[in-house]
Design a protein around this motif. Structure first.
Motif, PDB file in Angstrom:
ATOM      1  N   LEU A  80      47.925   3.958  32.556  1.00 47.52           N
ATOM      2  CA  LEU A  80      48.639   2.685  32.502  1.00 47.52           C
ATOM      3  C   LEU A  80      47.730   1.571  32.004  1.00 47.52           C
ATOM      4  N   GLU A  81      46.462   1.631  32.372  1.00 45.84           N
ATOM      5  CA  GLU A  81      45.509   0.615  31.902  1.00 45.84           C
ATOM      6  C   GLU A  81      45.407   0.638  30.382  1.00 45.84           C
ATOM      7  N   ARG A  82      45.454   1.835  29.806  1.00 48.10           N
ATOM      8  CA  ARG A  82      45.405   1.925  28.340  1.00 48.10           C
ATOM      9  C   ARG A  82      46.666   1.343  27.716  1.00 48.10           C
ATOM     10  N   GLY A  83      47.802   1.601  28.347  1.00 47.91           N
ATOM     11  CA  GLY A  83      49.049   1.010  27.868  1.00 47.91           C
ATOM     12  C   GLY A  83      49.039  -0.499  27.980  1.00 47.91           C
ATOM     13  N   GLU A  84      48.474  -0.999  29.061  1.00 49.91           N
ATOM     14  CA  GLU A  84      48.401  -2.446  29.265  1.00 49.91           C
ATOM     15  C   GLU A  84      47.517  -3.095  28.205  1.00 49.91           C
ATOM     16  N   GLU A  85      46.429  -2.433  27.836  1.00 46.74           N
ATOM     17  CA  GLU A  85      45.571  -2.954  26.767  1.00 46.74           C
ATOM     18  C   GLU A  85      46.350  -3.075  25.458  1.00 46.74           C
ATOM     19  N   ARG A  86      47.156  -2.063  25.173  1.00 49.24           N
ATOM     20  CA  ARG A  86      47.927  -2.077  23.923  1.00 49.24           C
ATOM     21  C   ARG A  86      48.977  -3.186  23.939  1.00 49.24           C
ATOM     22  N   ALA A  87      49.673  -3.320  25.068  1.00 41.55           N
ATOM     23  CA  ALA A  87      50.696  -4.364  25.162  1.00 41.55           C
ATOM     24  C   ALA A  87      50.081  -5.753  25.047  1.00 41.55           C
ATOM     25  N   ARG A  88      48.925  -5.932  25.677  1.00 40.32           N
ATOM     26  CA  ARG A  88      48.243  -7.238  25.623  1.00 40.32           C
ATOM     27  C   ARG A  88      47.817  -7.552  24.188  1.00 40.32           C
ATOM     28  N   ALA A  89      47.356  -6.538  23.455  1.00 40.64           N
ATOM     29  CA  ALA A  89      46.919  -6.755  22.071  1.00 40.64           C
ATOM     30  C   ALA A  89      48.076  -7.226  21.195  1.00 40.64           C
ATOM     31  N   GLU A  90      49.286  -6.771  21.505  1.00 40.79           N
ATOM     32  CA  GLU A  90      50.462  -7.172  20.718  1.00 40.79           C
ATOM     33  C   GLU A  90      51.224  -8.335  21.348  1.00 40.79           C
ATOM     34  N   ARG A  91      50.688  -8.852  22.466  1.00 40.97           N
ATOM     35  CA  ARG A  91      51.316  -9.967  23.168  1.00 40.97           C
ATOM     36  C   ARG A  91      52.755  -9.634  23.560  1.00 40.97           C
ATOM     37  N   LEU A  92      52.929  -8.426  24.086  1.00 40.04           N
ATOM     38  CA  LEU A  92      54.234  -7.966  24.543  1.00 40.04           C
ATOM     39  C   LEU A  92      54.280  -8.067  26.070  1.00 40.04           C
ATOM     40  N   PRO A  93      55.294  -8.734  26.619  1.00 38.79           N
ATOM     41  CA  PRO A  93      55.392  -8.878  28.074  1.00 38.79           C
ATOM     42  C   PRO A  93      55.938  -7.593  28.707  1.00 38.79           C
ATOM     43  N   VAL A  94      55.075  -6.845  29.351  1.00 39.44           N
ATOM     44  CA  VAL A  94      55.447  -5.574  29.984  1.00 39.44           C
ATOM     45  C   VAL A  94      54.914  -5.562  31.408  1.00 39.44           C
ATOM     46  N   SER A  95      55.702  -5.035  32.331  1.00 41.78           N
ATOM     47  CA  SER A  95      55.254  -4.844  33.701  1.00 41.78           C
ATOM     48  C   SER A  95      54.766  -3.409  33.872  1.00 41.78           C
ATOM     49  N   PHE A  96      53.599  -3.238  34.467  1.00 44.73           N
ATOM     50  CA  PHE A  96      53.021  -1.910  34.676  1.00 44.73           C
ATOM     51  C   PHE A  96      52.938  -1.622  36.172  1.00 44.73           C
ATOM     52  N   ARG A  97      53.314  -0.381  36.532  1.00 46.13           N
ATOM     53  CA  ARG A  97      53.331  -0.027  37.951  1.00 46.13           C
ATOM     54  C   ARG A  97      53.039   1.456  38.135  1.00 46.13           C
ATOM     55  N   THR A  98      52.082   1.760  38.993  1.00 50.45           N
ATOM     56  CA  THR A  98      51.790   3.153  39.307  1.00 50.45           C
ATOM     57  C   THR A  98      52.948   3.733  40.117  1.00 50.45           C
ATOM     58  N   ALA A  99      53.521   4.847  39.659  1.00 51.89           N
ATOM     59  CA  ALA A  99      54.690   5.416  40.328  1.00 51.89           C
ATOM     60  C   ALA A  99      54.815   6.889  39.995  1.00 51.89           C
ATOM     61  N   ASP A 100      55.341   7.623  40.950  1.00 49.34           N
ATOM     62  CA  ASP A 100      55.598   9.054  40.817  1.00 49.34           C
ATOM     63  C   ASP A 100      57.002   9.248  40.262  1.00 49.34           C
ATOM     64  N   ALA A 101      57.135  10.032  39.198  1.00 50.64           N
ATOM     65  CA  ALA A 101      58.439  10.261  38.578  1.00 50.64           C
ATOM     66  C   ALA A 101      59.434  10.917  39.525  1.00 50.64           C
ATOM     67  N   GLU A 102      58.936  11.589  40.556  1.00 48.60           N
ATOM     68  CA  GLU A 102      59.820  12.251  41.506  1.00 48.60           C
ATOM     69  C   GLU A 102      60.183  11.362  42.692  1.00 48.60           C
ATOM     70  N   ALA A 103      59.641  10.158  42.735  1.00 44.28           N
ATOM     71  CA  ALA A 103      59.937   9.215  43.823  1.00 44.28           C
ATOM     72  C   ALA A 103      59.799   7.797  43.283  1.00 44.28           C
ATOM     73  N   LEU A 104      60.669   7.417  42.379  1.00 48.11           N
ATOM     74  CA  LEU A 104      60.557   6.127  41.707  1.00 48.11           C
ATOM     75  C   LEU A 104      60.850   4.989  42.688  1.00 48.11           C
ATOM     76  N   PRO A 105      59.995   3.973  42.743  1.00 49.11           N
ATOM     77  CA  PRO A 105      60.138   2.893  43.728  1.00 49.11           C
ATOM     78  C   PRO A 105      61.086   1.791  43.266  1.00 49.11           C
ATOM     79  N   PHE A 106      62.285   2.176  42.854  1.00 52.18           N
ATOM     80  CA  PHE A 106      63.263   1.221  42.347  1.00 52.18           C
ATOM     81  C   PHE A 106      64.634   1.538  42.944  1.00 52.18           C
ATOM     82  N   ALA A 107      65.453   0.523  43.051  1.00 56.31           N
ATOM     83  CA  ALA A 107      66.795   0.695  43.601  1.00 56.31           C
ATOM     84  C   ALA A 107      67.692   1.439  42.621  1.00 56.31           C
TER      85      ALA A 107
END
Length: 270
Positions: A80-107
């Motif tokens: 995710l840190e590598r993805g965040e570096e890429r998004a920051r370089a392009e000035r793209l507003p993205v939220s990054f969150r550590t999460a397990d695909a089998e237990a997503l912390p979203f409603a």
């Protein structure tokens, strides 16, 4: 079959595998897959998008470039840190969150679209992962996937690795996500429609030896396979990989271009 599998222990080993090497070195070459998937899902400006098992963020960036409000997740925080570096370089507003695909912390029904490129297919509990993708996607929303097929190059590569280092017993192979009938089973209760397009991604390297050097150094599953084998067994695996690569190379003797089939999947949520 799944009841006999210790998913917790298996997931722990998988996390160590994907954290080894540096998948981002490979992942950045696959960016076109994320762009094509974003178009296949017909993403709209201001839609909420979740990228699951995002790696270094190919689908994440593709969605953000289309004006979507993107949340990028993976259970390996360094990716995710590598993805965040890429998004920051392009000035793209993205939220990054550590999460397990089998237990997503979203409603439930939190996102207009849920994406995963060569990511969620590697979860050990496939039924649970599919259920989570469907749960967080709103009715009428889209689940977009890019999954390697068993017959394609990466599917054959994993089969080659398995001959030298057998996978844990009782675990479904990841490339089942690249079988259309299996997708219909996974999403039988949640899909109003499943659209599948067969595509190819071209791996481009100087030679078979160059490909093996890069993947052995940076790509977790290959890196770990060579590390786990006794030193005297490694040449046999390397030779099998050379033979596979050369059998599929369409570039002639002076370069390496190996097409790898994958399924581009767009599931409309019921």
């Amino acid at each position: 079959m799944n009841t006999a599998v210790d998913f917790t222990a298996l997931k722990s080993r998988q996390m160590a595998t994907w954290a080894s090497g540096d998948y981002a070195v490979i992942g950045t070459t696959l960016q076109i897959v994320g762009e094509q998937l974003a178009e296949a899902c017909d993403l709209r400006c201001d839609e909420t998008v979740l990228d699951v098992a995002a790696g270094n963020g190919n689908a994440t960036l593709a969605a953000a470039r289309r004006g979507c409000r993107v949340t990028s997740t993976d259970y390996v925080s360094t990716l995710l840190e590598r993805g965040e570096e890429r998004a920051r370089a392009e000035r793209l507003p993205v939220s990054f969150r550590t999460a397990d695909a089998e237990a997503l912390p979203f409603a439930e029904a939190s996102f207009d679209a849920v994406l995963s490129t060569f990511g969620v297919m590697f979860t050990p509990n496939q039924d649970q992962a599919a259920a989570e993708l469907a749960r967080v996607c709103r009715p009428g929303g889209r689940i977009g996937l890019a999954n390697w097929t068993p017959e394609g190059f990466i599917g054959q590569l994993f089969k080659t690795l398995g001959r030298h280092l057998p996978p844990p017993p009782g675990v479904q192979p990841p490339v089942l996500w690249g079988v259309e009938s299996h997708l219909h089973e996974l999403f039988a209760d949640s899909a109003a429609r499943i659209e599948v397009t067969r595509r190819h991604f071209n791996f481009r390297y100087r030679s078979a030896a160059h490909f093996i050097e890069v993947f052995r150094t940076w790509y977790g599953p290959v890196h770990k396979a060579f590390a786990a084998l006794p030193a005297e067994w490694a040449p046999a695996l390397e030779q099998d990989m050379v033979e596979l690569l050369e059998s599929l190379n369409r570039a002639g003797p002076d370069s390496l271009v190996v097409p790898s089939e994958y399924l581009e999947v767009v599931i409309t949520r019921r």
